[in-house]
Design a protein around this motif. Structure first.
Motif, short mmCIF file in Angstrom:
data_model
loop_
_atom_site.label_atom_id
_atom_site.label_comp_id
_atom_site.label_asym_id
_atom_site.label_seq_id
_atom_site.Cartn_x
_atom_site.Cartn_y
_atom_site.Cartn_z
N GLU A 160 -2.19 5.07 -3.87
CA GLU A 160 -3.22 5.93 -3.96
C GLU A 160 -2.53 7.53 -3.71
OE1 GLU A 160 -6.39 7.17 -0.05
OE2 GLU A 160 -5.27 5.08 -0.14
N MET A 215 -4.13 13.70 7.13
CA MET A 215 -3.71 12.55 5.91
C MET A 215 -2.86 11.82 6.62
SD MET A 215 -3.55 14.26 2.39
CE MET A 215 -5.12 15.39 1.56
N ARG A 245 -3.11 11.42 -2.86
CA ARG A 245 -3.93 12.31 -2.29
C ARG A 245 -3.35 13.79 -2.29
NH1 ARG A 245 -5.67 9.36 3.35
NH2 ARG A 245 -6.75 7.65 2.53
N LEU A 269 1.18 5.28 -0.25
CA LEU A 269 0.15 6.56 -0.33
C LEU A 269 1.00 7.82 -0.76
CD1 LEU A 269 -2.33 8.59 0.41
CD2 LEU A 269 -1.16 8.45 2.85
N TYR A 270 1.01 8.63 -1.95
CA TYR A 270 1.50 9.58 -2.39
C TYR A 270 0.89 10.87 -1.98
CZ TYR A 270 3.46 13.29 -5.37
OH TYR A 270 4.06 14.31 -5.99
N ILE A 271 1.37 11.68 -1.07
CA ILE A 271 0.78 12.90 -0.65
C ILE A 271 1.52 14.09 -1.34
CG2 ILE A 271 -0.11 14.54 1.17
CD1 ILE A 271 0.07 12.16 3.05
N VAL A 309 4.59 5.97 2.79
CA VAL A 309 3.83 7.37 2.63
C VAL A 309 4.96 7.97 2.19
CG1 VAL A 309 2.93 9.05 4.09
CG2 VAL A 309 2.56 6.87 4.79
N ALA A 347 -3.03 7.62 7.84
CA ALA A 347 -2.45 6.71 6.89
C ALA A 347 -2.27 5.42 7.57
CB ALA A 347 -1.29 7.46 6.49
N SER A 395 5.49 2.51 9.31
CA SER A 395 5.48 2.62 7.66
C SER A 395 6.87 3.52 7.34
CB SER A 395 4.58 3.85 7.23
OG SER A 395 3.27 3.26 7.58
N LEU A 435 0.66 -0.99 0.00
CA LEU A 435 -0.05 -0.03 -0.15
C LEU A 435 0.86 1.33 0.13
CD1 LEU A 435 -2.61 -0.94 2.51
CD2 LEU A 435 -2.84 -0.75 0.06
N ASN A 458 -2.77 -0.64 -5.65
CA ASN A 458 -2.38 -0.17 -4.45
C ASN A 458 -1.67 1.33 -4.07
OD1 ASN A 458 -2.85 -2.89 -3.58
ND2 ASN A 458 -0.80 -3.55 -3.85
N HIS A 508 -0.65 3.11 5.43
CA HIS A 508 -0.16 2.45 4.27
C HIS A 508 1.32 1.87 4.60
CE1 HIS A 508 -3.26 4.97 2.97
NE2 HIS A 508 -3.32 4.41 1.82
#
Length: 173
Positions: free
Chosen positions: A63, A76, A65, A42-44, A85, A80, A115, A40, A61, A82
């Motif tokens: 995501e 966020m 944001r 997560l790209y912020i 991150v 999270a 993470s 998983l 997988n 994930h």
């Protein structure tokens, strides 16, 4: 799972790393790691992104944001769950909200317990510096990007034989 930025220089889970590197180096590191497709991710991003369009996102997988304010970024990070991150630093999120720098830095550090958290920027600024103070690792890659160029400064990387933060080398050309 780890992300190798350069040969012998890898980021691992359970850490919060602050990375300053040319855009090509970071995009290459993310695209060359097949393991990222399994976890998983997560790209912020903030109000704009310099590297998102270059990242191969074929995995379900992955995501994305977008935070428009430092308060949204803080939310966020706290939510999270994930494996990875990745936060592309945007200093405009902190315009008029300097009081949120410490809570966001704390949230980055806290997320890094479970993470692999990467705070990335291609160029240093004051807000990045404030957020990076709590990082487990601080990595700065020389901008000319030639393979084999040394990492200019790092904290928490003594196992790689790198210099501590604050030490700089004069280069003669």
């Amino acid at each position: 799972m780890q992300i190798e930025i350069r040969k012998g220089l890898a980021l691992q889970p359970g850490t919060y790393s602050a990375v300053i590197a040319p855009e090509k180096v970071m995009v290459s590191a993310l695209n060359s790691n097949a393991d990222l497709q399994r976890f998983l991710f997560l790209y912020i991003g903030g109000n704009y992104s310099r590297i998102l369009s270059g990242i191969q996102r074929s995995s379900t997988n992955f995501e994305v944001r977008r935070a428009f304010t430092s308060h949204q970024l803080l939310t966020m990070l706290r939510e999270a769950g994930h494996t990875v991150v990745f936060v592309e630093h945007d200093p405009s999120l902190f315009d008029g909200a300097a009081n949120t720098l410490e809570p966001v830095a704390g949230a980055l550090k806290e997320a890094g317990r479970e993470s692999l958290v990467i705070l990335y920027t291609p160029a240093m600024d004051r807000t990045f510096s404030a957020l990076a103070r709590r990082a487990d690792r601080y990595i700065e890659i020389v901008a000319d990007g030639a393979e084999g160029q040394p990492v200019r400064a790092a904290r928490g990387m003594r196992q790689y034989g790198l210099r501590p933060a604050g030490q700089r080398t004069l280069e003669v050309r």
